[in-house]
Design a protein around this motif. Sequence first.
Motif, PDB file in Angstrom:
ATOM      1  N   ALA A 161      -5.300   1.065   2.247  1.00  0.00           N
ATOM      2  CA  ALA A 161      -6.008   0.695   1.145  1.00  0.00           C
ATOM      3  C   ALA A 161      -6.766  -0.679   1.464  1.00  0.00           C
ATOM      4  O   ALA A 161      -7.636  -0.648   2.736  1.00  0.00           O
ATOM      5  CB  ALA A 161      -5.048  -0.070  -0.125  1.00  0.00           C
ATOM      6  N   GLU A 162      -7.078  -1.941   0.944  1.00  0.00           N
ATOM      7  CA  GLU A 162      -7.860  -2.710   1.244  1.00  0.00           C
ATOM      8  C   GLU A 162      -7.122  -3.756   2.257  1.00  0.00           C
ATOM      9  O   GLU A 162      -7.487  -5.028   2.831  1.00  0.00           O
ATOM     10  CB  GLU A 162      -8.048  -3.912   0.100  1.00  0.00           C
ATOM     11  CG  GLU A 162      -7.031  -4.723  -0.556  1.00  0.00           C
ATOM     12  CD  GLU A 162      -5.900  -3.829  -1.272  1.00  0.00           C
ATOM     13  OE1 GLU A 162      -5.062  -4.330  -1.574  1.00  0.00           O
ATOM     14  OE2 GLU A 162      -6.305  -2.503  -1.769  1.00  0.00           O
ATOM     15  N   ASP A 173      -6.835   3.989   7.107  1.00  0.00           N
ATOM     16  CA  ASP A 173      -6.862   2.797   6.251  1.00  0.00           C
ATOM     17  C   ASP A 173      -5.576   2.738   5.250  1.00  0.00           C
ATOM     18  O   ASP A 173      -4.990   3.582   4.568  1.00  0.00           O
ATOM     19  CB  ASP A 173      -7.965   2.752   5.326  1.00  0.00           C
ATOM     20  CG  ASP A 173      -9.226   2.721   6.121  1.00  0.00           C
ATOM     21  OD1 ASP A 173      -9.190   1.942   6.944  1.00  0.00           O
ATOM     22  OD2 ASP A 173     -10.201   3.177   5.725  1.00  0.00           O
ATOM     23  N   ALA A 232      -7.296  -6.915   7.410  1.00  0.00           N
ATOM     24  CA  ALA A 232      -8.108  -6.820   6.425  1.00  0.00           C
ATOM     25  C   ALA A 232      -7.806  -7.886   5.500  1.00  0.00           C
ATOM     26  O   ALA A 232      -7.575  -9.102   5.753  1.00  0.00           O
ATOM     27  CB  ALA A 232      -8.724  -5.773   5.688  1.00  0.00           C
ATOM     28  N   ALA A 233      -7.229  -7.578   4.223  1.00  0.00           N
ATOM     29  CA  ALA A 233      -6.743  -8.516   3.450  1.00  0.00           C
ATOM     30  C   ALA A 233      -5.393  -8.852   3.564  1.00  0.00           C
ATOM     31  O   ALA A 233      -5.038  -9.979   3.481  1.00  0.00           O
ATOM     32  CB  ALA A 233      -6.624  -7.727   1.782  1.00  0.00           C
ATOM     33  N   ARG A 292      -6.302  -1.528   8.546  1.00  0.00           N
ATOM     34  CA  ARG A 292      -6.266  -0.158   9.255  1.00  0.00           C
ATOM     35  C   ARG A 292      -5.060  -0.230  10.275  1.00  0.00           C
ATOM     36  O   ARG A 292      -4.746  -1.238  10.834  1.00  0.00           O
ATOM     37  CB  ARG A 292      -7.631  -0.085   9.893  1.00  0.00           C
ATOM     38  CG  ARG A 292      -7.750   1.129  10.355  1.00  0.00           C
ATOM     39  CD  ARG A 292      -9.437   1.548  10.510  1.00  0.00           C
ATOM     40  NE  ARG A 292      -9.572   2.760  11.221  1.00  0.00           N
ATOM     41  CZ  ARG A 292      -9.697   3.962  10.344  1.00  0.00           C
ATOM     42  NH1 ARG A 292      -9.487   3.935   9.224  1.00  0.00           N
ATOM     43  NH2 ARG A 292     -10.027   5.245  11.155  1.00  0.00           N
ATOM     44  N   PRO A 313       0.909  -1.185   0.024  1.00  0.00           N
ATOM     45  CA  PRO A 313      -0.054  -0.045  -0.067  1.00  0.00           C
ATOM     46  C   PRO A 313       0.909   1.339   0.053  1.00  0.00           C
ATOM     47  O   PRO A 313       1.950   1.230   0.700  1.00  0.00           O
ATOM     48  CB  PRO A 313      -0.867  -0.104   1.369  1.00  0.00           C
ATOM     49  CG  PRO A 313      -0.735  -1.477   1.530  1.00  0.00           C
ATOM     50  CD  PRO A 313       0.619  -2.173   1.063  1.00  0.00           C
TER      51      PRO A 313
END
Length: 267
Positions: free
Chosen positions: A115-116, A113, A137-138, A119, A52
């Motif tokens: 990106a995906e 955040d 998250a991902a 956080r 990211p």
Amino acid sequence: MTEARESADRNSEAPARHAPGTPCWVSLMVHGMTATQDFYGELFGWEFEPGPQQLGWYVRALLDGQEVAGIGQLPPDRHLPVAWTPYLASDDVDVTAEMVRHSGGTVGVGPLDAAEAGRLAIASDPMGAVFGIWQTAAHLGIGITGVPGTPAWNELVTRDSSSVAKFYKTVFGYEEEPVVSADFDYVTLHVGGHPVAGIHGVGNFLPRDRGPHWMTYFEVADTDAAATRLVDLGGHVVEPPHDSAHGRVATVTDPEGAMFSLIQGAH
């Protein structure tokens, strides 16, 4: 010298999701991205892929295709210390960040955040040691452990353990196991009954130019050979290889001065 405590779980595959408080990632912010990738690539056999870019140029280090660490580019106008930073897992970064503030710590970056991927926030404890907070998250974090080139242990080096152990217990819910010794100030932090990190109080031996800080230990096949290779690549040995209760250890720095330890684990 900080003594490493090996994790009780040395499986080659890291858990799919890290329990809150568990160190789940390590990241390094540097000035020279290309030179740093060359250094760690030669030292640990890492390869790199883009990560990211919210905080600038960032890559993830891979070992056998599994993610093990991150390296990011410091803004040219930011004269921050170059240091490895562990990220501690959280189910809710915003709640954890508030807990940090209420417990006497400071939140310097985020929560925000990535990106995906997840956080994050970057915080410091009441004594000033910097650490990250990661909500998955991902991106689940470190994908492989227990083999050379992977993070083996994270340890807080501070003036005395009692000054900050309560902070980390309050924020992350750790169970604590102090070492009962008149001349060795050490607390092992547990999650779910397993050791995940340590706090080492070193008193007046705390480096004045660094202050309290987190130290990451990286597994190597041969500490002496790795320390020699590190010097050839432009790094420096701060404390030469020596035997400890948990393996052969050396404290070193990379060419930009980021300090870390090498450990050849006792199996």
